[in-house]
Scaffold this active site. Structure first.
Site, PDB file in Angstrom:
ATOM      1  N   ARG A  29       0.822  -1.228   0.000  1.00 42.93           N
ATOM      2  CA  ARG A  29       0.000   0.000   0.000  1.00 42.93           C
ATOM      3  C   ARG A  29       0.850   1.270   0.000  1.00 42.93           C
ATOM      4  NH1 ARG A  29      -5.545  -0.703   1.469  1.00 42.93           N
ATOM      5  NH2 ARG A  29      -6.092  -2.789   0.807  1.00 42.93           N
ATOM      6  N   ARG A  33      -3.434   6.850  -0.109  1.00 41.58           N
ATOM      7  CA  ARG A  33      -3.843   8.027   0.647  1.00 41.58           C
ATOM      8  C   ARG A  33      -2.754   8.721   1.444  1.00 41.58           C
ATOM      9  NH1 ARG A  33      -9.077   6.093   3.649  1.00 41.58           N
ATOM     10  NH2 ARG A  33      -7.983   4.112   3.349  1.00 41.58           N
ATOM     11  N   ARG A  42      -6.436  11.572  -8.043  1.00 45.91           N
ATOM     12  CA  ARG A  42      -7.635  10.733  -7.913  1.00 45.91           C
ATOM     13  C   ARG A  42      -8.915  11.561  -7.757  1.00 45.91           C
ATOM     14  NH1 ARG A  42      -8.825   6.393  -5.019  1.00 45.91           N
ATOM     15  NH2 ARG A  42     -10.864   7.299  -5.309  1.00 45.91           N
ATOM     16  N   ASP A  78      -6.498  -3.420  -7.487  1.00 48.86           N
ATOM     17  CA  ASP A  78      -7.089  -3.924  -6.243  1.00 48.86           C
ATOM     18  C   ASP A  78      -7.421  -5.392  -6.460  1.00 48.86           C
ATOM     19  OD1 ASP A  78      -8.244  -2.866  -3.510  1.00 48.86           O
ATOM     20  OD2 ASP A  78      -9.649  -4.345  -4.266  1.00 48.86           O
ATOM     21  N   TYR A 153     -14.933 -11.489   0.440  1.00 53.31           N
ATOM     22  CA  TYR A 153     -15.687 -10.286   0.064  1.00 53.31           C
ATOM     23  C   TYR A 153     -16.981 -10.647  -0.657  1.00 53.31           C
ATOM     24  CZ  TYR A 153     -11.814  -7.360   1.523  1.00 53.31           C
ATOM     25  OH  TYR A 153     -10.876  -6.725   2.285  1.00 53.31           O
TER      26      TYR A 153
HETATM   27  O1  1CP Z   1       0.343   0.551  -3.292  1.00 52.74           O
HETATM   28  C1  1CP Z   1      -0.179  -0.589  -3.308  1.00 52.74           C
HETATM   29  O2  1CP Z   1       0.115  -1.450  -2.451  1.00 52.74           O
HETATM   30  C2  1CP Z   1      -1.086  -0.991  -4.451  1.00 52.74           C
HETATM   31  C3  1CP Z   1      -2.429  -0.797  -4.199  1.00 52.74           C
HETATM   32  C4  1CP Z   1      -3.385  -1.839  -3.622  1.00 52.74           C
HETATM   33  C5  1CP Z   1      -3.243  -3.185  -3.249  1.00 52.74           C
HETATM   34  C6  1CP Z   1      -2.002  -4.020  -3.218  1.00 52.74           C
HETATM   35  C7  1CP Z   1      -4.712  -1.492  -3.453  1.00 52.74           C
HETATM   36  C8  1CP Z   1      -5.282  -0.183  -3.753  1.00 52.74           C
HETATM   37  N1  1CP Z   1      -5.403  -2.599  -3.047  1.00 52.74           N
HETATM   38  C9  1CP Z   1      -4.524  -3.647  -2.884  1.00 52.74           C
HETATM   39  C10 1CP Z   1      -4.839  -5.026  -2.502  1.00 52.74           C
HETATM   40  C11 1CP Z   1      -5.970  -5.253  -1.578  1.00 52.74           C
HETATM   41  N2  1CP Z   1      -7.229  -4.746  -1.637  1.00 52.74           N
HETATM   42  C12 1CP Z   1      -5.923  -6.164  -0.498  1.00 52.74           C
HETATM   43  C13 1CP Z   1      -4.732  -6.985  -0.178  1.00 52.74           C
HETATM   44  C14 1CP Z   1      -3.732  -6.158   0.553  1.00 52.74           C
HETATM   45  C15 1CP Z   1      -4.021  -5.879   1.990  1.00 52.74           C
HETATM   46  O3  1CP Z   1      -4.248  -6.863   2.738  1.00 52.74           O
HETATM   47  O4  1CP Z   1      -3.975  -4.713   2.384  1.00 52.74           O
HETATM   48  C16 1CP Z   1      -7.162  -6.157   0.135  1.00 52.74           C
HETATM   49  C17 1CP Z   1      -7.593  -6.952   1.344  1.00 52.74           C
HETATM   50  C18 1CP Z   1      -7.983  -5.244  -0.592  1.00 52.74           C
HETATM   51  C19 1CP Z   1      -9.384  -4.913  -0.307  1.00 52.74           C
HETATM   52  C20 1CP Z   1      -9.519  -3.454  -0.044  1.00 52.74           C
HETATM   53  N3  1CP Z   1      -9.520  -2.508  -1.034  1.00 52.74           N
HETATM   54  C21 1CP Z   1      -9.591  -2.801   1.214  1.00 52.74           C
HETATM   55  C22 1CP Z   1      -9.591  -3.471   2.581  1.00 52.74           C
HETATM   56  C23 1CP Z   1     -10.980  -3.518   3.146  1.00 52.74           C
HETATM   57  C24 1CP Z   1     -11.088  -4.397   4.385  1.00 52.74           C
HETATM   58  O5  1CP Z   1     -11.722  -5.454   4.291  1.00 52.74           O
HETATM   59  O6  1CP Z   1     -10.520  -4.014   5.431  1.00 52.74           O
HETATM   60  C25 1CP Z   1      -9.665  -1.425   0.953  1.00 52.74           C
HETATM   61  C26 1CP Z   1      -9.778  -0.294   1.942  1.00 52.74           C
HETATM   62  C27 1CP Z   1      -9.626  -1.264  -0.471  1.00 52.74           C
HETATM   63  C28 1CP Z   1      -9.618   0.006  -1.237  1.00 52.74           C
HETATM   64  C29 1CP Z   1      -8.297   0.406  -1.743  1.00 52.74           C
HETATM   65  N4  1CP Z   1      -7.483  -0.398  -2.536  1.00 52.74           N
HETATM   66  C30 1CP Z   1      -6.357   0.290  -2.874  1.00 52.74           C
HETATM   67  C31 1CP Z   1      -6.450   1.591  -2.273  1.00 52.74           C
HETATM   68  C32 1CP Z   1      -5.428   2.685  -2.433  1.00 52.74           C
HETATM   69  C33 1CP Z   1      -7.653   1.629  -1.564  1.00 52.74           C
HETATM   70  C34 1CP Z   1      -8.198   2.807  -0.746  1.00 52.74           C
HETATM   71  C35 1CP Z   1      -9.270   3.495  -1.495  1.00 52.74           C
HETATM   72  C36 1CP Z   1      -8.948   4.849  -2.008  1.00 52.74           C
HETATM   73  O7  1CP Z   1      -7.832   5.361  -1.955  1.00 52.74           O
HETATM   74  O8  1CP Z   1      -9.912   5.457  -2.523  1.00 52.74           O
END
Ligand code: 1CP
Length: 352
Positions: A29, A33, A42, A78, A153
């Site tokens: 990540r 943000r 964004r 994602d 999910y």
């Molecule tokens: O920089 C990076 O690492 C690349 C971006 C990335 C990755 C690797 C995003 C963007 N998503 C993911 C994978 C992802 N998505 C995982 C596996 C990694 C982890 O465990 O953190 C998971 C579980 C998700 C699901 C997801 N998408 C969540 C978690 C929700 C929960 O159940 O707690 C969230 C908050 C998102 C949204 C998301 N994905 C990525 C970003 C930057 C965001 C935030 C939204 C935004 O900025 O608007």
């Protein structure tokens, strides 16, 4: 395309069990943000829409590489992107995460779940733009969600605290559960394949929520499908396998076949290495700074990085591990000061 031949890139050298010029570091990540430049580009564009805009996804992927000097970019995407590409109704709700239009509850829902059969040219094009911009010492990591984490999910309908609907399906209707895993695996494999064809240098399988399971349930209901995905690309690019709270599962997860095991912050790397080694022999370790330490100031950062590096050295000296890629134990927390990430990278690189 022909894959880049950059074996001396520190991350790829470490993943291959060779000795890199410096300890490679990237952060899960790392895009997102914590960066003002991310919030700016964004603005007004939904998270999932941005994942299908080649110039934008490439820009967001590169932002943390330029700012922090990390050794790898991770594709901005994602785990639900392949579902969206296949036509599944899913949105990412700000502050929450992926939310499905309709949760999967029955066998009929599973049979109706679309499978990704097409290419996703926007993602392939984005990868091409990123590769043009990266230097030969910077790797591009692609990723997919593992079937269990993705299924959670779909079954819960969105983020879940306890994963009770998913576990109810696993235990109450195991055949339905296995049908769902069978249905999801080809979509994940397909999305991974297209990233490899587009030129990613390494990949990570995120089974973020596997740590909610017992080892017994993990082995029976999850591991065979993760094995299938990793086997599909064996020998092509380095494979990293990661989940949160998986201290008790490290041995079982190591059987999925990756070269690199991601370790969360709860288990010291030398202890993790012992557990992995006992089941699968030595592998490369990735991790495992507590993301919260990025809020704790420079002195704490210096001492935690030193502790983690020395635990990795201990694991290698004991013959329990063949390398170390520095990372967090889970993703960068949303309010993390960007400067702390840059500082952590410099400390890991020994430039402080
Ligand atoms: O920089 C990076 O690492 C690349 C971006 C990335 C990755 C690797 C995003 C963007 N998503 C993911 C994978 C992802 N998505 C995982 C596996 C990694 C982890 O465990 O953190 C998971 C579980 C998700 C699901 C997801 N998408 C969540 C978690 C929700 C929960 O159940 O707690 C969230 C908050 C998102 C949204 C998301 N994905 C990525 C970003 C930057 C965001 C935030 C939204 C935004 O900025 O608007």
């Amino acid at each position: 395309m022909t894959r880049r031949n950059i074996p001396h890139a520190p991350l790829l050298a470490a993943a291959a069990g060779d000795t890199p010029d410096r300890t490679p570091v990237w952060f899960m990540r790392q895009a997102g943000r914590s960066l003002p430049e991310y919030r700016k580009v964004r603005e007004g564009i939904s998270m999932l829409d941005s994942c299908f805009m080649p110039e934008l996804l490439a820009e967001i992927t590169m932002q943390p590489v330029r700012r922090h000097g990390v050794d790898a970019a991770i594709l901005f995407s994602d785990i639900v992107v392949p579902l969206r590409a296949a036509g599944v109704g899913v949105e990412i709700v700000p502050g929450r995460g992926p939310v499905m239009d309709k949760a999967i509850t029955t066998r009929a829902d599973i049979d109706a779940l679309p499978i990704l059969e097409e290419d996703v040219p926007e993602v392939a094009e984005g990868i091409g733009i990123i590769l043009d911009e990266l230097t030969d010492s910077q790797a591009l990591i692609g990723f997919v969600g593992a079937p269990f984490t993705l299924a959670s999910y779909l079954v819960e309908g969105g983020p879940s605290k306890n994963h009770e609907k998913t576990k109810a399906m696993i235990h109450g209707e195991p055949e339905t559960w296995h049908a769902l895993m069978e249905r999801l695996t080809p979509t994940i494999t397909r999305f991974l394949r297209l990233q490899i064809d587009a030129g990613i240098d390494a990949m990570q399988l995120f089974d973020s929520w596997a740590g909610f399971l017992t080892e017994r349930d993990y082995r029976e209901h999850v591991l065979p499908y993760s094995v299938r995905i990793l086997e599909e690309i064996a020998g092509e690019i380095p494979r990293i396998h990661f989940g949160v709270g998986t201290g008790e599962l490290l041995g079982a997860m190591s059987e999925a076949g990756s070269e690199v095991m991601g370790v969360d912050w709860r288990v010291p790397l030398d202890v993790a290495a012992e557990r992995i080694h006992a089941v699968s022999g030595p592998k490369v370790l990735q991790g495992n700074l507590d993301p919260a330490v990025l809020f704790a100031g420079r002195d704490a950062l210096v001492s935690e990085v030193a502790r983690i590096k020395s635990e990795a050295v201990r694991a290698m000296e004991a013959g329990h591990a063949t390398g170390h890629i520095f990372n967090l134990g889970h993703g960068v927390l949303p309010n993390t000061p960007a400067e702390a990430i840059t500082e952590a990278v410099a400390i890991v690189h020994g430039e402080n």
